[in-house]
Design a protein around this motif. Sequence first.
Motif, mmCIF file in Angstrom:
data_model
loop_
_atom_site.group_PDB
_atom_site.id
_atom_site.type_symbol
_atom_site.label_atom_id
_atom_site.label_comp_id
_atom_site.label_asym_id
_atom_site.label_seq_id
_atom_site.Cartn_x
_atom_site.Cartn_y
_atom_site.Cartn_z
ATOM 1 N N GLU A 1 0.830 -1.202 0.000
ATOM 2 C CA GLU A 1 0.000 0.000 0.000
ATOM 3 C C GLU A 1 0.869 1.258 0.000
ATOM 4 O O GLU A 1 0.586 2.228 -0.707
ATOM 5 N N LEU A 2 1.928 1.247 0.772
ATOM 6 C CA LEU A 2 2.845 2.383 0.820
ATOM 7 C C LEU A 2 3.471 2.637 -0.556
ATOM 8 O O LEU A 2 3.528 3.773 -1.024
ATOM 9 N N LYS A 3 3.905 1.589 -1.211
ATOM 10 C CA LYS A 3 4.494 1.726 -2.544
ATOM 11 C C LYS A 3 3.472 2.255 -3.547
ATOM 12 O O LYS A 3 3.784 3.104 -4.381
ATOM 13 N N ARG A 4 2.226 1.750 -3.464
ATOM 14 C CA ARG A 4 1.187 2.187 -4.395
ATOM 15 C C ARG A 4 0.889 3.677 -4.206
ATOM 16 O O ARG A 4 0.832 4.438 -5.167
ATOM 17 N N LYS A 5 0.734 4.091 -2.965
ATOM 18 C CA LYS A 5 0.441 5.502 -2.701
ATOM 19 C C LYS A 5 1.607 6.395 -3.117
ATOM 20 O O LYS A 5 1.402 7.484 -3.631
ATOM 21 N N THR A 6 2.804 5.923 -2.901
ATOM 22 C CA THR A 6 3.983 6.680 -3.299
ATOM 23 C C THR A 6 4.016 6.867 -4.809
ATOM 24 O O THR A 6 4.305 7.955 -5.306
ATOM 25 N N GLU A 7 3.710 5.816 -5.523
ATOM 26 C CA GLU A 7 3.683 5.888 -6.991
ATOM 27 C C GLU A 7 2.616 6.875 -7.463
ATOM 28 O O GLU A 7 2.848 7.649 -8.393
ATOM 29 N N GLU A 8 1.461 6.892 -6.797
ATOM 30 C CA GLU A 8 0.399 7.842 -7.150
ATOM 31 C C GLU A 8 0.871 9.281 -6.963
ATOM 32 O O GLU A 8 0.666 10.127 -7.826
ATOM 33 N N VAL A 9 1.500 9.548 -5.829
ATOM 34 C CA VAL A 9 1.986 10.906 -5.543
ATOM 35 C C VAL A 9 3.052 11.299 -6.556
ATOM 36 O O VAL A 9 3.053 12.418 -7.072
ATOM 37 N N LYS A 10 3.945 10.371 -6.864
ATOM 38 C CA LYS A 10 5.005 10.643 -7.836
ATOM 39 C C LYS A 10 4.406 10.989 -9.193
ATOM 40 O O LYS A 10 4.826 11.949 -9.835
ATOM 41 N N GLU A 11 3.415 10.218 -9.628
ATOM 42 C CA GLU A 11 2.777 10.476 -10.924
ATOM 43 C C GLU A 11 2.068 11.826 -10.935
ATOM 44 O O GLU A 11 2.118 12.545 -11.932
ATOM 45 N N GLU A 12 1.423 12.190 -9.818
ATOM 46 C CA GLU A 12 0.769 13.490 -9.723
ATOM 47 C C GLU A 12 1.786 14.615 -9.850
ATOM 48 O O GLU A 12 1.553 15.598 -10.553
ATOM 49 N N HIS A 13 2.929 14.479 -9.163
ATOM 50 C CA HIS A 13 3.966 15.515 -9.235
ATOM 51 C C HIS A 13 4.539 15.606 -10.645
ATOM 52 O O HIS A 13 4.805 16.703 -11.135
ATOM 53 N N GLU A 14 4.736 14.476 -11.286
ATOM 54 C CA GLU A 14 5.261 14.487 -12.651
ATOM 55 C C GLU A 14 4.281 15.167 -13.592
ATOM 56 O O GLU A 14 4.686 15.949 -14.456
ATOM 57 N N ALA A 15 2.996 14.896 -13.425
ATOM 58 C CA ALA A 15 1.978 15.528 -14.269
ATOM 59 C C ALA A 15 1.960 17.039 -14.063
ATOM 60 O O ALA A 15 1.872 17.812 -15.026
#
Length: 72
Positions: free
Chosen positions: A52-66
């Motif tokens: 879950e931590l990895k999934r949420k981290t990936e979501e935040v990373k993708e949001e920042h990249e966008a």
Amino acid sequence: MADFDFGEGLRKVFLAGVGALATTVEKGQEIVDDLVKKGELTVEQGKALNTELKRKTEEVKEEHEAKADQAE
């Protein structure tokens, strides 16, 4: 006024955020691992929390990249 490349500044801020995020993930995984070792969490619960931590981290990373892509 001094030359300042706004894109370069934004890139540095983004990279700093990614670094902070990576550090947070590593620390979070350490905490979960410690809880599993102490018996406060089962191994399966620890794996689920790490996933879950990895999934949420990936979501935040993708949001920042966008957001960074939109700013360019």
